[in-house]
Enzyme design. Sequence first.
Site, PDB file in Angstrom:
ATOM      1  N   ASP A  99       0.865  -1.174   0.000  1.00 39.14           N
ATOM      2  CA  ASP A  99       0.000   0.000   0.000  1.00 39.14           C
ATOM      3  C   ASP A  99       0.906   1.229   0.000  1.00 39.14           C
ATOM      4  OD1 ASP A  99      -2.095   1.835   0.525  1.00 39.14           O
ATOM      5  OD2 ASP A  99      -3.140   0.345   1.737  1.00 39.14           O
ATOM      6  N   ASP A 200      -2.857   4.548  -2.648  1.00 41.62           N
ATOM      7  CA  ASP A 200      -3.806   5.220  -1.755  1.00 41.62           C
ATOM      8  C   ASP A 200      -4.255   6.556  -2.367  1.00 41.62           C
ATOM      9  OD1 ASP A 200      -4.982   5.458   0.968  1.00 41.62           O
ATOM     10  OD2 ASP A 200      -3.635   7.181   1.119  1.00 41.62           O
ATOM     11  N   GLU A 242      -6.633   3.657  -5.902  1.00 40.90           N
ATOM     12  CA  GLU A 242      -7.810   3.964  -5.083  1.00 40.90           C
ATOM     13  C   GLU A 242      -8.330   5.337  -5.503  1.00 40.90           C
ATOM     14  OE1 GLU A 242      -9.259   4.460  -0.420  1.00 40.90           O
ATOM     15  OE2 GLU A 242      -7.340   5.225  -1.047  1.00 40.90           O
ATOM     16  N   HIS A 316     -10.541  -1.893   4.841  1.00 44.91           N
ATOM     17  CA  HIS A 316     -10.247  -1.403   6.191  1.00 44.91           C
ATOM     18  C   HIS A 316     -10.940  -0.075   6.501  1.00 44.91           C
ATOM     19  CE1 HIS A 316      -7.683   0.659   3.441  1.00 44.91           C
ATOM     20  NE2 HIS A 316      -7.401   1.558   4.363  1.00 44.91           N
ATOM     21  N   ASP A 317     -11.595   0.512   5.512  1.00 40.87           N
ATOM     22  CA  ASP A 317     -12.313   1.770   5.727  1.00 40.87           C
ATOM     23  C   ASP A 317     -13.821   1.573   5.757  1.00 40.87           C
ATOM     24  OD1 ASP A 317      -9.933   3.244   5.659  1.00 40.87           O
ATOM     25  OD2 ASP A 317     -10.043   3.500   3.490  1.00 40.87           O
TER      26      ASP A 317
HETATM   27  C1  GLC Z   1      -7.295   6.053   2.204  1.00 41.99           C
HETATM   28  C2  GLC Z   1      -7.072   4.920   3.178  1.00 41.99           C
HETATM   29  C3  GLC Z   1      -7.502   5.385   4.537  1.00 41.99           C
HETATM   30  C4  GLC Z   1      -6.670   6.560   4.935  1.00 41.99           C
HETATM   31  C5  GLC Z   1      -6.725   7.658   3.861  1.00 41.99           C
HETATM   32  C6  GLC Z   1      -5.650   8.667   4.069  1.00 41.99           C
HETATM   33  O1  GLC Z   1      -8.620   6.357   2.015  1.00 41.99           O
HETATM   34  O2  GLC Z   1      -7.716   3.784   2.737  1.00 41.99           O
HETATM   35  O3  GLC Z   1      -7.424   4.349   5.486  1.00 41.99           O
HETATM   36  O4  GLC Z   1      -7.110   7.068   6.152  1.00 41.99           O
HETATM   37  O5  GLC Z   1      -6.544   7.151   2.579  1.00 41.99           O
HETATM   38  O6  GLC Z   1      -4.391   8.155   3.735  1.00 41.99           O
END
Ligand code: GLC
Length: 540
Positions: A99, A200, A242, A316-317
């Site tokens: 990641d 990310d 993402e 995880h979110d």
């Molecule tokens: C993404 C991650 C999340 C994080 C955010 C900031 O959305 O999945 O867990 O808090 O980015 O890096």
Amino acid sequence: MQKEKWWKSTVIYQIYPRSFCDSNGDGIGDLQGIVSKLDYLETLGINAIWICPVCRSPQADNGYDVSDYQDIDPMFGNLEDMETLIREAKKRDIRIVMDLVLNHSSDEHRWFVEAKKSKDNPYHDYYVWRDGVEGAPPNDLKAAFGGSAWEWVPELGQYYLHQFAVKQPDLNWDNPTLRRELYDMINFWIVKGVGGFLLDVIDLIAKDPDNGVTFNGPHLQDYLKELSKETFQRADLVSVGEAWGATPELAKLYSNPDGSELSMVFQFEHIVLDQIEGKEKWDLAPVPFLKLKEVFKRWQKELFGQGWNSLFWDNHDLPRIVSRWGDDGAYRVESAKMLAILLHGMQGTPYIYQGEELGMTNIKLSLEDYQDIETLGMYKERIEAGYDKDEIMRSIYAKSRDNARTPMQWSDAENAGFSTVTPWMKVNPNYKEINAESQVGDVKSVFHCYQKLIACRKEYPVFLDGEFELLCEEDEAVFAYTRTDESTQLLVVCNFYGETVKNPVEKPNDAATLLVCSYEDAGEWETLRPYEARMYLYSL
Ligand code: GLC
Ligand code: CA
């Protein structure tokens, strides 16, 4: 025909390392813990693991605030452990996907420490600064975790941009030296043998904060092309972007089959439907079922031959899908399987988030036990805004990221077999009933259903290239579709709800094979029991 990319026919398992397995008894999951569970993952059948950030970090946002991109956080182990993991995974034909947090660093990163020293420090321009007057930020941009997106640095008389926490200053991608440093860092990991990267919030890297543009900003596609050319394209790697703000149009650029940008996009249109339109995720609404079908149909159709989808329910979110759109009570097993079958028949690369393969559920904690920076930020904001405490708690139970972050349930032993000591985050009390040990080898388990789905994807090419067709679009309870190639058809029929309904789909020919179903066997064709799902395959 050109050989298809490996990542199109693999299933990716996502690990949240601090909650996966603790090998050294400090209550926090770690890299050796992952190594110790590789056999389990091999049994499941996955061929890649995406690990949430393990680089050195003050952990203000659980590793999404990196202070050294080329070192492992001591909480998780060291570089040698990472090498062991890559090597041991490879032996089992599993690739490790890292990641990468490229939109922002930690404020404790060496670059930011330098950047803050003076306006003419060479690192100053690695971040996004605006002059201002104390107390009056450049504009009213908001940070995702609450408050203004601008933070005042008195020594400099300037504000820096942070789209997330104050401890996560945004990097300035318009600076070519910064971009070069990031590429060198990525190549460091490529040389170590990783199988690819999850990028990310990648659609936030290019921005124009003065005009309120925070995602998909100027030069985004140029930066992605450059990033790809300087790094991933040099090896047979997967790169996943993402992108919360992606549309199919943008996704076709991100995941262009010519490989000029990324392998695939990780987008969220289907998974944010259960909120009041125009409001935040905390403003709960039931999932609009017809809309859900329409969204899947659109992404399946638009990216066919022109891009590549990620298929996921959980990460995880996000809260646990079985609690969210299934039934974590009486029909937990059936509904968890139904959701798996519904998703895994589609075109794209499926992701399984740790514990999803067991049907792990959401958790209700008392406020003191929540750890997530986003949850706590929202609580504070809404209390200040005069919301009712019970209402806030209902939102937290439904949507808090901590729902997905409770320790993995390995067995019915103390601490769910996750650790020998009290874990960093509460274990879900249902671990005695829901755990890996009791499911592996049990043909009735949710685990077994996932195992079968993964095996089917490996066996039948129609999963890879079959064209998607949505059936019974207007049916209010049944999600049904086909995937068709030259010789075969796959049929998926799912009752999305907890009442028995009439099956609106025409029966396939008698030679059809039932690949997977959410009950022990398929009942009569004409009715679908609560959360009943069936997947058939037949020749045309
Ligand atoms: C993404 C991650 C999340 C994080 C955010 C900031 O959305 O999945 O867990 O808090 O980015 O890096
Ligand atoms: Ca540990």
